[in-house]
Design an enzyme around this catalytic site. Sequence first.
Site, PDB file in Angstrom:
ATOM      1  N   HIS A 125       0.833  -1.205   0.000  1.00  0.00           N
ATOM      2  CA  HIS A 125       0.000   0.000   0.000  1.00  0.00           C
ATOM      3  C   HIS A 125       0.874   1.264   0.000  1.00  0.00           C
ATOM      4  O   HIS A 125       0.711   2.151  -0.835  1.00  0.00           O
ATOM      5  CB  HIS A 125      -0.923  -0.045   1.231  1.00  0.00           C
ATOM      6  CG  HIS A 125      -1.838   1.126   1.362  1.00  0.00           C
ATOM      7  ND1 HIS A 125      -3.187   1.037   1.133  1.00  0.00           N
ATOM      8  CD2 HIS A 125      -1.612   2.413   1.715  1.00  0.00           C
ATOM      9  CE1 HIS A 125      -3.746   2.217   1.333  1.00  0.00           C
ATOM     10  NE2 HIS A 125      -2.807   3.075   1.690  1.00  0.00           N
ATOM     11  N   GLU A 126       1.827   1.295   0.923  1.00  0.00           N
ATOM     12  CA  GLU A 126       2.667   2.495   1.028  1.00  0.00           C
ATOM     13  C   GLU A 126       3.566   2.661  -0.191  1.00  0.00           C
ATOM     14  O   GLU A 126       3.716   3.770  -0.713  1.00  0.00           O
ATOM     15  CB  GLU A 126       3.519   2.459   2.302  1.00  0.00           C
ATOM     16  CG  GLU A 126       2.718   2.494   3.600  1.00  0.00           C
ATOM     17  CD  GLU A 126       1.722   3.633   3.674  1.00  0.00           C
ATOM     18  OE1 GLU A 126       2.002   4.720   3.123  1.00  0.00           O
ATOM     19  OE2 GLU A 126       0.640   3.442   4.268  1.00  0.00           O
TER      20      GLU A 126
HETATM   21 ZN    ZN Z   1      -2.850   5.134   2.067  1.00  0.00          ZN
END
Ligand code: ZN
Length: 629
Positions: free
Chosen positions: A435-436
């Site tokens: 995600h990051e």
């Molecule tokens: Zn996020």
Amino acid sequence: MKFSWRTALLWVLPALVIGFFLWQGSFASTSPATMGRNAANTRMTYGRFLEYLDADRVVSVDLYDGGRTAIVEAIDSELDNRIQRLRVDLPGNSPELVSRLRTEGIHFDVHPVRNDGAVWGLLGNLIFPVLLIGGLFFLFRRSGNVPGGPGQAMSFGKSRARFQMEAKTGVMFDDVAGIEEAKEELQEVVTFLKKPERFTAVGARIPKGVLLVGPPGTGKTLLAKAIAGEAGVPFFSISGSEFVEMFVGVGASRVRDLFKKAKENAPCIIFIDEIDAVGRQRGAGIGGGNDEREQTLNQLLTEMDGFEGNTGIIIIAATNRPDVLDAALLRPGRFDRQVTVDVPDIKGRLEVLKVHARNKKLATEISLEAIARRTPGFSGADLANLLNEAAILTARRRKEAITMLEIDDAVDRVIAGMEGTPLVDSKSKRLIAYHEIGHAIIGTLVRDHDPVQKVTLVPRGQARGLTWFAPSEEQMLISRSQILARIQGALGGRAAEEVVFGDAEVTTGAGNDLQQVTGMARQMVTRFGMSSLGPLSLEGQSSEVFLGRDLMVRSEYSEEIASRIDAQVRSIVEHCYDEARRIVRENRVVIDRLVDLLIEKETIDGEEFRQIVAEYTDIPEKEQYTPQL
Ligand code: ZN
Ligand code: ADP
């Protein structure tokens, strides 16, 4: 006040009456009337009390007078479930009641009839003359006119009225930084206080009220104190929010006391913080007017009109919401001057940092300029807090002076909250890493996005992982492609989750991102005319409902336009999401490598991140707006 027999009588008579009652009362048992704090003035019938019991609204019961009187704490369902205290006369001793209270588990207490008669009798005999002498003493003291000496801070306790007085604030204009325009405008107020003759000689009317308008933490209180400090006059302060919770009439009497004390100490400054809490437009609140607030406001207006021309009292009020203030407050002769106090720009931030660095030990390597550059949007209070946090960290690490390391940690902490402990290696840690990295890769590969500063899996506050982008100075203008880039970047996290783990595995972790995305896309359509609906402004600055203002601010467009807005917002977001997924798919190899690295190291800084990405693909040159100091 001159001593005269009339005033003496005025004091002695009530003293006699009170003394008599105390003397009487001292022989009787504790009755609800003398229960001090516990006294409840509102009565309730026994029948109603039983209804309350049936409705489970009774919280506690205190029995007095051998079970003939009760003070009941009950939930008032009409007043946000506030607890109210009610007094009930019971039909004599009622053991059934006690057993019922016990079975229903309601907290109750029986207060015994106090019967230490002998001691009380003696005291009762003494109390009368003591009160008389005390009353007379008080009278003489008052007629001697001894105000509180200088140099002391005190609270005045009359009728629950609490306001602070500082005889010397010790704050000077030098301590206030970064808000030069506001300072300049207020410089004049100091002259009003110090040399009123200069203005009155030419017939100028000295203003009574100044309204400081600005967000919290920008130094409004500090500025007001500095005016008092520079002029060398006492500083009285009170906060509007304190009035709201009070019983009817207390707010008004507090205002009256405040002005009375101020007049005795003129010239002086009265500072009213959060004036919007009392000064909202009258008769417009949700659920009818708030009597207490209106009475307080009316009293304030009366007091401001009451002191003639040049008593040397200047009232400074602070608010963040001038738009909700009652128009009467802003009329000439009241708060007719407005001074805006805004969040400082980069130069201002540097000045504020200089002020707060004065009493701190900084390592020579530290550049306050670099800190100012890193902290767009910080208020004066945030910056003060930042340096203080850094100092605390320095002490905790037993260092001699604050280094850049502590500053960095403190900035992160002020922006994103406390660090938590990283997850142990697990599937969800992997997912968060993707995600990051998704945010970061899009931030890096989209030209108009701010560059990545670092990516980390160390959780902070609510966030479980974070991607930091080098903050750009709050620009005056943001282009369409910059907003689109931000939307794509914000969608990068969800895009990576979906591409890597599949549609079924996406998580709630993107909730916050999506909220921002929708907000930005909506504003593009309704405020900035950046969609095919054309250059129309369809919504005001803020869609927030103003309490105390007409609730009915409706958008000025038809159903049809509303559905076209929705369609436009959706198409913008979908387009950006497609773009984000494409970037993730096309860069899957480097993303996998970065995720492994992130899980191993937990933090990757921007420079290293870009170096790795550059091994696989070209990174577009970014145009960073660098503010001039
Ligand atoms: Zn996020
Ligand atoms: P406000 O009344 O606007 O909410 P305050 O005056 O209470 O803000 O500010 C809180 C603290 O933040 C101050 O005591 C001071 O330490 C710091 N501060 C805020 N603004 C400034 C400024 N412009 N210059 C120096 N210090 C500031």
